[in-house]
Design an enzyme around this catalytic site. Sequence first.
Site, PDB file in Angstrom:
ATOM      1  CG  HIS B  62      -0.355   0.102   2.537  1.00  0.00           C
ATOM      2  ND1 HIS B  62       0.529  -0.829   3.045  1.00  0.00           N
ATOM      3  CD2 HIS B  62      -0.516   1.039   3.517  1.00  0.00           C
ATOM      4  CE1 HIS B  62       0.881  -0.463   4.269  1.00  0.00           C
ATOM      5  NE2 HIS B  62       0.279   0.666   4.578  1.00  0.00           N
ATOM      6  CG  HIS B  64      -0.076   4.448   4.880  1.00  0.00           C
ATOM      7  ND1 HIS B  64      -0.925   3.699   5.657  1.00  0.00           N
ATOM      8  CD2 HIS B  64      -0.761   5.587   4.565  1.00  0.00           C
ATOM      9  CE1 HIS B  64      -2.077   4.355   5.809  1.00  0.00           C
ATOM     10  NE2 HIS B  64      -1.998   5.492   5.136  1.00  0.00           N
ATOM     11  CG  ASP B  66       4.983   2.794   7.246  1.00  0.00           C
ATOM     12  OD1 ASP B  66       4.096   3.323   6.540  1.00  0.00           O
ATOM     13  OD2 ASP B  66       4.721   1.968   8.141  1.00  0.00           O
ATOM     14  CG  HIS B  67       4.163  -0.423   4.247  1.00  0.00           C
ATOM     15  ND1 HIS B  67       4.160  -1.749   4.617  1.00  0.00           N
ATOM     16  CD2 HIS B  67       3.782   0.270   5.358  1.00  0.00           C
ATOM     17  CE1 HIS B  67       3.785  -1.854   5.881  1.00  0.00           C
ATOM     18  NE2 HIS B  67       3.542  -0.649   6.352  1.00  0.00           N
ATOM     19  CG  HIS B 142      -4.012   0.126   6.635  1.00  0.00           C
ATOM     20  ND1 HIS B 142      -3.963   0.145   8.006  1.00  0.00           N
ATOM     21  CD2 HIS B 142      -2.960   0.887   6.218  1.00  0.00           C
ATOM     22  CE1 HIS B 142      -2.934   0.877   8.398  1.00  0.00           C
ATOM     23  NE2 HIS B 142      -2.312   1.338   7.336  1.00  0.00           N
ATOM     24  CG  ASP B 212       0.507  -1.423   7.779  1.00  0.00           C
ATOM     25  OD1 ASP B 212       1.412  -2.242   7.599  1.00  0.00           O
ATOM     26  OD2 ASP B 212       0.745  -0.230   7.979  1.00  0.00           O
ATOM     27  CG  HIS B 270       3.739  -2.333  10.851  1.00  0.00           C
ATOM     28  ND1 HIS B 270       2.812  -1.521  11.451  1.00  0.00           N
ATOM     29  CD2 HIS B 270       4.086  -1.710   9.707  1.00  0.00           C
ATOM     30  CE1 HIS B 270       2.598  -0.460  10.697  1.00  0.00           C
ATOM     31  NE2 HIS B 270       3.366  -0.543   9.623  1.00  0.00           N
TER      32      HIS B 270
END
Lengths: 303, 303
Positions: B62, B64, B66-67, B142, B212, B270
């Site tokens: 996805h 976000h 941090d990914h 999410h 997530d 995570h």
Amino acid sequence: MKFEVLILGNSSATPMFDRHPTSQVLNFNEQLFLIDCGEGTQMQLSRYGIKSNRIGHIFISHLHGDHYLGLVGLLSSMHLVGRKSDLHLYGPAALKEILDVQFLHSETVLRYNLIFHPISPDGPGIIFENRTMKVSAFPLTHRIACTGFRFDEGPRARTLLGDVVQALNIPTVYYPAIKKGMDYVDEKGDVYPADQLSLPAPKSRSYVYCSDTVRTEGYLPYVQHADLMYHESTFLHDMVDRAKETFHTTALEAGEIAKETHAKKLLLGHYSARYRDLAPLLEEARTVFPNTELSIEGKWFLV
Amino acid sequence: MKFEVLILGNSSATPMFDRHPTSQVLNFNEQLFLIDCGEGTQMQLSRYGIKSNRIGHIFISHLHGDHYLGLVGLLSSMHLVGRKSDLHLYGPAALKEILDVQFLHSETVLRYNLIFHPISPDGPGIIFENRTMKVSAFPLTHRIACTGFRFDEGPRARTLLGDVVQALNIPTVYYPAIKKGMDYVDEKGDVYPADQLSLPAPKSRSYVYCSDTVRTEGYLPYVQHADLMYHESTFLHDMVDRAKETFHTTALEAGEIAKETHAKKLLLGHYSARYRDLAPLLEEARTVFPNTELSIEGKWFLV
């Protein structure tokens, strides 16, 4: 008044040997300015104990990834840790588009004001100024539009002669005025000239940041007489052809530029991934400009 | 046949305690698959000795930061070090837009083919399949569209009974066919059934990646009977309200999900920046699912 720069990354585009891409923190009297923001900058800030929310201004030289890819992560983390204060961002106009598309798709609405100031690639100009600091951008010559930055300290205070002002029983409330160069007049009307009460102000200092660029004459007028000049030195001079081809500078050229522009001190950086050992770059620059140092991650340098 | 996963990052959005955002390398018989690519992934690959050009497929769950924020840097470095081989990238459709705008403004034209496969957020489906591996995506729940991934090994070979085939003087050229379950017929026409020459094939293995997501029933059909299940566990269960609010899972819930879906082993990850010590997360999950481990950066886990 503190004026120093912390190196967070000193690598060129391909990170190697645990060297990180370009980013620096300038601490001027506890105002923090971030210069470039390569991938991993937020982790480097944390490693070296800099709270990101203390940074008020971020300057991005150009849109090659090794100079800005850490920005979205840093801005997002500032948001997540509850930043409220304004953040000023200076960079090429397209940077806004790059940020917007990412915030759009992550559905991120920052909790603080991010104030974007596009930098004109066309000419030099003042991009920030307050009472104590002036920041100018000037064009460099790279594969894509790129600007350097110059940080000029404002007028400094004169140094008070403590023994003298105390002997004369001058009230402390007048000290700031005397430090600014005003004479003191006592109750009887006697005048004490500023130069009897204080020493002349030290010279204002300047920091110059030049990355990335090929060697040209074009930007030299804007980098004269720097107290500290950071200049990229991607290659050793035996690779000067490759340097020209990729619009970078050699360590020898960086030394020559520092000499020609009357810098007091030179800081090398933006090292190619081909050099594990950086000593030859330092030695080469020092052959023409002895007061040179290597920018090393985690190290502070006085301006 | 090797089937194992290397943890490159295990942190949630705000990196802390020198933990990096999410990324994993799956090594299946020396085919390398990268799952998510948080900021700093290229440096982590280098730290743990993985040559990025060995990666053939990248899966992004996805958008976000941090990914995926390490992706542009990684793709650019692959270009700079001369990659020629095709790279397949799987992720939300908007990822293409995010990459394009950055390559446009950095004037980067990759030297290799980057083949983008948009993942439908609407339903489960096979996104990659070859002779030995099948990868499916399935929707998680999410704050923004997010998919999990399931890696299913293809049919495995039977185990040859070396003593038996040698005693029968069966030519080695027939071994692969026997391993696939075919009988052997000698020159005289005598038939030797496969199950006299080989042991049944071991069960095919599967790796499931869930990050997530909030806990829902929705994705459970797609994650049944995993040999190894990676499931996010951002919080301890005393923060279950916060977990639901932010569409994340607690360690206890991850344990329950592993149990309900008959996983063989659970890997947590995570982790929220609030936990310096991760042991309580592990203990909590183990109360319901004993065969749990913490994903730790730099550590390989067998599927």
